[in-house]
Design an enzyme around this catalytic site. Structure first.
Site, PDB file in Angstrom:
ATOM      1  N   HIS A   8     -58.416 -18.193 -14.327  1.00 41.97           N
ATOM      2  CA  HIS A   8     -58.740 -19.611 -15.017  1.00 41.97           C
ATOM      3  C   HIS A   8     -59.698 -19.222 -16.182  1.00 41.97           C
ATOM      4  O   HIS A   8     -59.759 -19.956 -17.152  1.00 41.97           O
ATOM      5  CB  HIS A   8     -59.489 -20.554 -13.940  1.00 41.97           C
ATOM      6  CG  HIS A   8     -58.481 -20.642 -12.815  1.00 41.97           C
ATOM      7  ND1 HIS A   8     -58.759 -21.210 -11.735  1.00 41.97           N
ATOM      8  CD2 HIS A   8     -57.306 -21.189 -12.973  1.00 41.97           C
ATOM      9  CE1 HIS A   8     -57.889 -21.620 -10.842  1.00 41.97           C
ATOM     10  NE2 HIS A   8     -56.748 -21.675 -11.840  1.00 41.97           N
ATOM     11  N   GLU A  34     -33.929 -17.976 -18.916  1.00 43.87           N
ATOM     12  CA  GLU A  34     -34.745 -17.117 -18.875  1.00 43.87           C
ATOM     13  C   GLU A  34     -34.604 -16.157 -17.938  1.00 43.87           C
ATOM     14  O   GLU A  34     -35.072 -15.276 -17.499  1.00 43.87           O
ATOM     15  CB  GLU A  34     -36.355 -17.760 -18.621  1.00 43.87           C
ATOM     16  CG  GLU A  34     -36.385 -18.724 -17.622  1.00 43.87           C
ATOM     17  CD  GLU A  34     -37.806 -19.358 -17.405  1.00 43.87           C
ATOM     18  OE1 GLU A  34     -38.769 -18.954 -17.837  1.00 43.87           O
ATOM     19  OE2 GLU A  34     -37.844 -20.448 -17.063  1.00 43.87           O
ATOM     20  N   ASP A  80     -40.079 -14.267 -19.431  1.00 45.41           N
ATOM     21  CA  ASP A  80     -39.348 -13.990 -17.845  1.00 45.41           C
ATOM     22  C   ASP A  80     -37.955 -13.399 -18.179  1.00 45.41           C
ATOM     23  O   ASP A  80     -37.520 -12.410 -17.630  1.00 45.41           O
ATOM     24  CB  ASP A  80     -38.955 -15.299 -17.236  1.00 45.41           C
ATOM     25  CG  ASP A  80     -40.150 -15.863 -16.476  1.00 45.41           C
ATOM     26  OD1 ASP A  80     -40.852 -14.828 -15.696  1.00 45.41           O
ATOM     27  OD2 ASP A  80     -40.440 -16.939 -16.421  1.00 45.41           O
ATOM     28  N   CYS A 107     -39.491 -20.465 -26.737  1.00 44.39           N
ATOM     29  CA  CYS A 107     -40.775 -20.955 -26.197  1.00 44.39           C
ATOM     30  C   CYS A 107     -41.571 -19.859 -25.565  1.00 44.39           C
ATOM     31  O   CYS A 107     -42.782 -19.842 -25.172  1.00 44.39           O
ATOM     32  CB  CYS A 107     -40.896 -22.244 -25.664  1.00 44.39           C
ATOM     33  SG  CYS A 107     -39.972 -21.912 -24.068  1.00 44.39           S
TER      34      CYS A 107
HETATM   35  C1  PEP Z   1     -40.954 -17.988 -20.660  1.00 47.30           C
HETATM   36  O1  PEP Z   1     -40.866 -17.377 -19.435  1.00 47.30           O
HETATM   37  O2  PEP Z   1     -41.181 -17.197 -21.670  1.00 47.30           O
HETATM   38  C2  PEP Z   1     -41.830 -19.245 -20.464  1.00 47.30           C
HETATM   39  C3  PEP Z   1     -42.062 -19.479 -21.594  1.00 47.30           C
HETATM   40  O3  PEP Z   1     -42.282 -19.553 -19.348  1.00 47.30           O
HETATM   41  P1  PEP Z   1     -43.391 -19.087 -18.602  1.00 47.30           P
HETATM   42  O4  PEP Z   1     -44.298 -17.942 -19.445  1.00 47.30           O
HETATM   43  O5  PEP Z   1     -44.230 -20.242 -18.182  1.00 47.30           O
HETATM   44  O6  PEP Z   1     -42.966 -18.494 -17.420  1.00 47.30           O
HETATM   45 MG    MG Z   2     -40.661 -18.479 -17.981  1.00 40.15          MG
END
Ligand code: PEP
Ligand code: MG
Length: 580
Positions: free
Chosen positions: A195, A439, A463, A510
Site C-alpha cells: 500500500h 492475458e 500477465d 493496458c
Molecule cells: C495485465 O495483466 O497486463 C494487466 C493490465 O492487469 P493487472 O496488472 O491488473 O493484472
Molecule cells: Mg492482469
C-alpha cells in the site's frame, strides 16, 4: 563517490535532501514474568495502550487533507479495524494470562504468529498485509513502552523537504509526510505492491523500497540523493554527483514542461495515423491527473481498490455511485471498467480471516474465475456498471478470460441483468460495449474466436508475459526471465492485433509494456493503435508516436518478428528507437 544503495524503484523522480531517519532504533522487547496478582493490571496497561493507539489513528484520520483520495483514508480505516479485531485485542490478553508475561511480550508474540501466517501465503496482495499488522503492532508497542517511544504519526519529525529513511513506512505515515511536503522515501522493506508503494506513486513522491541496510548506512541529517527511476539511494554525494543529479532534476522538470506542450495536440504519426492514448486508473481521484495529460479516455479502471481494505465488498449502490462519478467526470470519453480481478476464491478480507492459502494463486481462482464462482458479488458489479453506463460511454472489460465458456457465462449474466434492470425501470446503455483482456496465452491463441464475440480486446502484458514464460511477475529470483521482447510474447501480441483487425474490433494494450516508451515504436509497427498506461507516462508516449513514421516502422518490425533471439530483437528495437 558517495555510497550507492540499490533498491526497487516504485515511484519515479529525483529527490535531493537531508535524511530523516524515522524511528532509527528498533523497539527492543524483552520478556518479564508478571506475578499472578498483577496480571489484571498488566491487561489494563495493554488495553490503555490499545485505546491510545486508536485515538492516535483517529487523530491522523481527522488530519487528512480534504482533497486526499478516499481510498487512502481507507488504509487508516483498515488499521483502525485491526485495532478492533480479536486477534489483536483478545489474543494478547490470553497470552498474558497463559504465559504470565508482560504485555509487550504478548503483543510481540502474537504479531509473530500473525506475520508467519501471512508470510506463508502465495498471494502477493495478502502477503503485503503482514506489513499492516507490523505497523499496527508497532504503534501499540510504542504506546506500551512509554513517551520516549511514542509515535504520534508525523508530529515531532517534520518531513518537509526531507528524504525519509526507514525500515518500513505505513500508509498513514506516508499521508502525513505528504501533507508536510516530504521530498522522497526510501525503505529497507516493502515491494511494489505494498500500500505504501501504491500511495507513493499516486501522490507522486519519488520512492525506493527494498533497499538493503538503508537505515544502517545513512545517518540522520546526511545529504541524500534518491533516484526513483533507477531505484537507487546515494548517501553523502560528492559535489560533482550533486551537481549531476541537480542537473538531471532540472532536466526532468524541463522535459515535463516541454511534454506539456503536447497535451492538446492529437496523437498522430508523421504519416497521419491517429493513435488512441488512454489512461489506467486505480482510484477515482486519479481523474484530475488524466485531465492534465488529456487522455482520450480510461482504458483500464482496476476496480480492485474498491474492494480491498474492507470487511464486506461494496454493494451495487456504492459501486454505482463511484462508477457514475468517474463516468460523469470523463464527460462522454470512454471509461473502461474492468470487472473484479481478485486473486483468491474469497474476497480478500475473508481470505485473510480464514487463512486461505492457495498453492498457486496466479493460476487459481482469480479474476473472472473467481467472479463466476461468486456470482452474487459479480452480479452486483455488472448491475452497477450497467447503471453507470447511462451517464456516459462505459465499456465493461473482463479480465483473465481463457475459454469461450467463461465468456458465454458472462454474456448470459449481463443479458439477465439488463432484463431485470428494464423491469425495474432503471436506465442503462443498451449498446454498452463488452471487451475482454487477452492475458492468458490460450486466449491470445484463440483471439480470433474471442474477437468475433467481443466488442474490443485489450492485451494485458503483465500477465501474458508471466503466464507465457512461466515467470512469476513478483518473484525476484526469476525476474531476469521476465522479458516483453521474448519472441513468443511478440508473436502472441501480433496474433491478438491481427485477430482484432480481421474481426473489425479495436485492440488496446493496458499492461505495463504499453506505458514503456522503449516499446512504443515496436508496438506501433506491430499494428497497435490504442495504448492505455499510467497517466504520467502518456505525454512521453505521445512524443514518440508524433515523431514516428508508420511505413518505416512496419518494414523494420516485420524483420523483428522473424528474429529468433531476444538479443537480436533488442538490438533491432534499439535501432528502431534511434530513427529520426
Ligand atoms: C495485465 O495483466 O497486463 C494487466 C493490465 O492487469 P493487472 O496488472 O491488473 O493484472
Ligand atoms: Mg492482469
Amino acid at each position: 563517490m558517495g555510497l550507492v544503495i540499490r533498491g526497487i524503484s516504485v515511484s519515479r523522480g529525483i529527490a535531493i535532501g537531508k535524511a530523516q531517519l524515522l524511528r532509527p532504533d528498533e523497539l527492543e522487547v524483552v520478556r518479564h514474568t508478571v506475578p499472578r496478582l498483577l496480571i489484571d493490571e498488566e491487561i489494563t496497561r495493554f488495553r490503555v495502550a490499545l485505546g491510545k493507539a486508536r485515538r492516535q489513528l483517529r487523530a491522523i484520520r481527522n488530519r487528512i487533507p480534504r482533497h486526499t483520495p478516499a481510498d487512502i483514508a481507507g488504509f487508516i480505516d483498515a488499521h483502525l479495524l485491526m485495532l478492533d479485531d480479536t486477534v489483536l485485542t483478545e489474543a494478547p490478553v490470553d497470552i498474558i494470562r497463559e504465559q504470565q508475561c508482560n504485555a509487550e511480550w504478548a503483543v510481540k508474540t502474537q504479531c509473530e504468529t500473525l506475520v508467519n501466517v501471512f508470510e506463508e501465503m502465495n498471494d502477493p496482495y495478502l502477503r503485503t498485509r503482514k506489513d499492516d499488522i507490523k505497523h499496527v503492532v508497532d504503534r501499540i508497542l510504542r504506546n506500551l513502552m512509554g513517551p520516549d517511544n511514542a509515535m504520534t504519526g508525523g508530529k515531532g519529525h517534520d518531513a518537509k523537504d526531507r528524504i525519509i529513511i526507514a525500515e518500513d513506512i505505513s500508509p498513514a505515515e506516508v499521508l502525513i509526510m505528504h501533507h508536510e511536503g516530504v521530498a522522497g522515501i526510501a525503505t529497507r522493506f516493502g515491494g511494489p505492491n505494498s500500500h505504501t508503494a501504491i500511495l507513493a506513486r499516486s501522490l507522486e513522491i519519488p520512492a525506493v523500497v527494498g533497499a538493503p541496510h538503508v537505515q544502517e548506512f545513512i545517518q540522520m541529517n546526511e545529504m541524500v540523493v534518491l533516484d526513483g527511476r533507477q531505484g537507487t539511494v546515494l548517501a553523502l554525494p560528492m559535489p560533482v554527483e550533486l551537481q549531476y543529479y541537480r542537473k538531471r532534476q532540472r532536466g526532468e522538470k524541463r522535459r515535463l514542461q516541454e511534454l506539456k506542450r503536447l497535451k492538446d495536440l492529437p496523437s498522430k504519426t508523421l504519416d497521419g495515423v491517429h493513435v488512441q492514448l488512454m489512461a489506467n486508473v486505480e482510484i477515482p481521484e486519479d481523474i484530475p491527473v488524466i485531465k492534465k495529460v488529456a487522455a482520450a479516455g480510461i482504458g483500464l479502471y482496476r476496480t480492485e481498490m474498491l474492494f480491498i481494505n474492507r470487511d464486506r465488498p461494496p454493494d451495487e449502490e456504492e459501486q454505482f455511485q463511484v462508477y457514475r462519478k468517474i463516468v460523469r467526470a470523463m464527460k462522454g470519453a470512454p471509461v473502461t471498467i474492468r470487472t473484479l480481478d481478485l486473486g483468491a476464491d474469497k474476497s480478500l478480507q475473508e481470505a485473510q480471516r480464514h487463512h486461505v492459502v492457495m498453492t498457486n494463486p496466479a493460476m487459481g481462482l482469480r479474476a473472472i474465475r473467481c467472479c463466476l464462482k461468486e456470482p452474487e458479488i459479480f452480479v452486483a458489479q455488472i448491475r452497477a456498471i450497467l447503471r453507470a453506463s447511462a451517464f456516459g460511454t462505459v465499456r465493461m472489460m473482463i479480465p483473465m478470460l481463457s475459454t469461450l465458456q467463461e465468456l458465454r457465462q458472462v454474456m448470459n449474466l449481463v443479458e439477465e441483468e439488463k432484463k431485470r434492470l428494464q423491469c425495474q425501470r432503471k436506465r442503462f446503455d443498451e449498446a454498452m460495449k463488452i471487451g475482454g483482456m487477452i492475458e492468458v496465452p490460450a486466449a491470445a491463441m484463440a483471439a480470433n474466436a474471442f474477437a468475433r464475440r467481443l466488442d474490443f480486446l485489450s492485451i494485458g502484458t503483465n500477465d501474458l508475459i508471466q503466464y507465457t514464460l512461466a515467470v512469476d511477475r513478483l518473484d525476484e529470483e526469476v525476474n531476469y526471465l521476465y522479458d516483453p521482447l521474448h519472441p513468443a510474447i511478440l508473436k502472441l501480441i501480433r496474433m491478438t492485433i491481427m485477430a482484432g483487425q480481421k474481426a473489425g474490433v479495436p485492440v488496446s494494450m493496458c499492461g505495463e509494456m504499453a506505458g514503456d516508451p522503449r516499446y512504443t515504436r515496436l508496438l506501433l509497427g506491430m499494428g497497435l493503435r490504442e495504448f492505455s498506461a499510467y497517466p504520467a507516462t502518456l505525454l512521453e508516449i505521445k512524443a514518440i508516436i508524433n515523431s514516428s513514421r508508420l511505413d518505416v516502422l512496419e518494414k523494420s518490425v516485420k524483420r523483428i518478428l522473424r528474429a529468433e533471439t531476444q538479443e537480436d530483437i533488442l538490438t533491432r528495437v534499439e535501432t528502431l528507437n534511434s530513427l529520426h
